[in-house]
Scaffold this motif. Structure first.
Motif, PDB file in Angstrom:
ATOM      1  N   GLY A   2     -13.356   1.083  -8.975  1.00  0.00           N
ATOM      2  CA  GLY A   2     -12.079   1.823  -9.241  1.00  0.00           C
ATOM      3  C   GLY A   2     -11.647   2.597  -7.770  1.00  0.00           C
ATOM      4  N   THR A   3     -10.626   1.801  -7.190  1.00  0.00           N
ATOM      5  CA  THR A   3     -10.192   2.637  -5.901  1.00  0.00           C
ATOM      6  C   THR A   3      -8.731   1.982  -5.850  1.00  0.00           C
ATOM      7  OG1 THR A   3     -10.294   2.770  -3.689  1.00  0.00           O
ATOM      8  CG2 THR A   3     -11.166   0.694  -4.482  1.00  0.00           C
ATOM      9  N   ALA A   4      -8.067   2.784  -5.505  1.00  0.00           N
ATOM     10  CA  ALA A   4      -6.485   2.619  -4.953  1.00  0.00           C
ATOM     11  C   ALA A   4      -6.290   1.908  -3.782  1.00  0.00           C
ATOM     12  CB  ALA A   4      -5.542   4.011  -4.788  1.00  0.00           C
ATOM     13  N   VAL A   5      -7.387   1.729  -2.834  1.00  0.00           N
ATOM     14  CA  VAL A   5      -7.369   1.157  -1.474  1.00  0.00           C
ATOM     15  C   VAL A   5      -7.570  -0.305  -2.089  1.00  0.00           C
ATOM     16  CG1 VAL A   5      -8.583   0.810   0.622  1.00  0.00           C
ATOM     17  CG2 VAL A   5      -8.453   3.178  -0.476  1.00  0.00           C
ATOM     18  N   ARG A   6      -6.742  -1.184  -1.539  1.00  0.00           N
ATOM     19  CA  ARG A   6      -6.682  -2.620  -1.450  1.00  0.00           C
ATOM     20  C   ARG A   6      -7.144  -3.370  -0.295  1.00  0.00           C
ATOM     21  NH1 ARG A   6      -6.942  -1.551  -6.403  1.00  0.00           N
ATOM     22  NH2 ARG A   6      -5.097  -1.233  -7.614  1.00  0.00           N
ATOM     23  N   PRO A   7      -7.546  -4.377  -0.484  1.00  0.00           N
ATOM     24  CA  PRO A   7      -8.150  -5.325   0.818  1.00  0.00           C
ATOM     25  C   PRO A   7      -6.858  -5.305   1.682  1.00  0.00           C
ATOM     26  CG  PRO A   7      -9.279  -6.230  -1.117  1.00  0.00           C
ATOM     27  CD  PRO A   7      -7.800  -5.285  -1.694  1.00  0.00           C
ATOM     28  N   ASN A   8      -5.839  -5.270   1.518  1.00  0.00           N
ATOM     29  CA  ASN A   8      -4.788  -5.621   2.258  1.00  0.00           C
ATOM     30  C   ASN A   8      -4.350  -4.250   3.090  1.00  0.00           C
ATOM     31  OD1 ASN A   8      -4.389  -8.186   2.216  1.00  0.00           O
ATOM     32  ND2 ASN A   8      -2.586  -8.283   0.666  1.00  0.00           N
ATOM     33  N   HIS A   9      -4.536  -3.139   2.512  1.00  0.00           N
ATOM     34  CA  HIS A   9      -4.558  -2.021   2.903  1.00  0.00           C
ATOM     35  C   HIS A   9      -5.650  -1.932   4.331  1.00  0.00           C
ATOM     36  CE1 HIS A   9      -2.991  -0.066  -1.118  1.00  0.00           C
ATOM     37  NE2 HIS A   9      -2.249  -0.701  -0.260  1.00  0.00           N
ATOM     38  N   LEU A  10      -6.819  -2.277   3.930  1.00  0.00           N
ATOM     39  CA  LEU A  10      -7.696  -2.338   5.243  1.00  0.00           C
ATOM     40  C   LEU A  10      -7.343  -3.440   6.166  1.00  0.00           C
ATOM     41  CD1 LEU A  10     -11.121  -1.915   3.250  1.00  0.00           C
ATOM     42  CD2 LEU A  10      -9.789  -0.332   4.263  1.00  0.00           C
ATOM     43  N   THR A  11      -6.610  -4.449   5.598  1.00  0.00           N
ATOM     44  CA  THR A  11      -6.397  -5.525   6.762  1.00  0.00           C
ATOM     45  C   THR A  11      -5.210  -4.850   7.653  1.00  0.00           C
ATOM     46  OG1 THR A  11      -7.026  -7.063   5.128  1.00  0.00           O
ATOM     47  CG2 THR A  11      -5.491  -7.734   7.221  1.00  0.00           C
ATOM     48  N   THR A  12      -4.321  -4.246   7.080  1.00  0.00           N
ATOM     49  CA  THR A  12      -3.215  -3.599   7.734  1.00  0.00           C
ATOM     50  C   THR A  12      -3.739  -2.518   8.675  1.00  0.00           C
ATOM     51  OG1 THR A  12      -1.543  -4.042   5.917  1.00  0.00           O
ATOM     52  CG2 THR A  12      -0.901  -2.165   7.656  1.00  0.00           C
ATOM     53  N   ALA A  13      -4.758  -1.687   8.296  1.00  0.00           N
ATOM     54  CA  ALA A  13      -5.401  -0.887   9.121  1.00  0.00           C
ATOM     55  C   ALA A  13      -6.101  -1.384  10.248  1.00  0.00           C
ATOM     56  CB  ALA A  13      -6.483   0.245   8.380  1.00  0.00           C
ATOM     57  N   ARG A  14      -6.488  -2.437   9.968  1.00  0.00           N
ATOM     58  CA  ARG A  14      -7.355  -3.353  10.948  1.00  0.00           C
ATOM     59  C   ARG A  14      -6.328  -3.605  12.205  1.00  0.00           C
ATOM     60  NH1 ARG A  14      -9.207  -6.196  14.902  1.00  0.00           N
ATOM     61  NH2 ARG A  14     -10.120  -8.212  14.362  1.00  0.00           N
ATOM     62  N   LEU A  15      -5.239  -4.130  11.954  1.00  0.00           N
ATOM     63  CA  LEU A  15      -4.153  -4.562  12.614  1.00  0.00           C
ATOM     64  C   LEU A  15      -3.802  -3.437  13.423  1.00  0.00           C
ATOM     65  CD1 LEU A  15      -2.219  -6.826  13.662  1.00  0.00           C
ATOM     66  CD2 LEU A  15      -1.018  -6.407  11.673  1.00  0.00           C
ATOM     67  N   LEU A  16      -3.410  -2.303  12.809  1.00  0.00           N
ATOM     68  CA  LEU A  16      -2.788  -1.256  13.427  1.00  0.00           C
ATOM     69  C   LEU A  16      -3.903  -0.537  14.492  1.00  0.00           C
ATOM     70  CD1 LEU A  16      -0.882   0.642  10.427  1.00  0.00           C
ATOM     71  CD2 LEU A  16       0.182  -0.661  12.403  1.00  0.00           C
ATOM     72  N   THR A  17      -5.266  -0.370  14.099  1.00  0.00           N
ATOM     73  CA  THR A  17      -6.042  -0.017  14.971  1.00  0.00           C
ATOM     74  C   THR A  17      -6.368  -0.925  16.205  1.00  0.00           C
ATOM     75  OG1 THR A  17      -8.040  -0.756  13.524  1.00  0.00           O
ATOM     76  CG2 THR A  17      -7.252   1.683  13.447  1.00  0.00           C
TER      77      THR A  17
END
Length: 191
Positions: A2-17
């Motif tokens: 149960g989390t609002a964070v999706r894998p693609n959110h983390l992938t986008t954060a990876r790209l931005l960082t």
């Protein structure tokens, strides 16, 4: 899970960082190189976390996997180009920038070959892992370490020679897989 964070959110954060780390490295000062190294560690950890979250939450998808591969290639390429910009004055005749571009373009090309192999189902990207459970992408963790220790020139030289070598190996794998596929098809129609 149960989390609002999706894998693609983390992938986008990876790209931005990854892009943020590249920008920090491009500044070319010891302080910014250290900041870039710290940001890159976060980016590389996010790269691991997106896949873990996808598997644990049952949210794996082909599109998400391809997005992850794109984000990896773009981030890693940007990092080496950023390092090359930052070290442009450290090499004679602008070779720092040239080495950064060589490494960045080769990293992007290698990731493109991985995406092609995976998308055409000639070779699953997950099967390209190294021995002893070490993913070849884990070598990227040496980059922030080298940059934090002030070994940027060595990191850039290693990447400028190693990344094109990876392209050659992946291209050879692609040619071999295609040849094997043609032989299998010929054997099926001949038999």
């Amino acid at each position: 899970m149960g989390t609002a964070v999706r894998p693609n959110h983390l992938t986008t954060a990876r790209l931005l960082t990854g892009v943020a780390a590249a920008i920090a490295f491009a500044a070319g000062t010891p302080g910014w190189s250290l900041a870039g190294a710290a940001i890159l560690v976060v980016s590389l950890l996010l790269d691991r976390a997106d896949g873990v979250l996808a598997r644990l939450s049952g949210q794996t998808s082909r599109a998400g996997h391809l997005y992850d591969l794109f984000a990896d290639g773009a981030s890693n390429a940007a990092v080496f180009i950023g390092i090359g910009i930052g070290l442009a004055g450290s090499f004679p005749a602008g070779w720092g920038l040239a080495l950064g571009l060589i490494a960045g373009v080769a990293v992007a090309a290698a990731e493109g070959l991985v995406v092609y192999l995976d998308a055409t189902r000639l070779q699953k990207s997950s099967d390209l892992g190294g021995r002893w459970g070490i993913d070849p992408d884990d070598a990227m963790f040496l980059v922030p370490l080298g940059m934090a220790l002030g070994w940027g020139k060595a990191v850039l030289l290693a990447a400028a020679f190693g990344a094109p070598l990876a392209v050659i190996v992946l291209a050879a794998l692609l040619v071999g897989r295609r040849r094997q596929l043609r032989q299998n098809r010929f054997a099926e129609t001949d038999g």
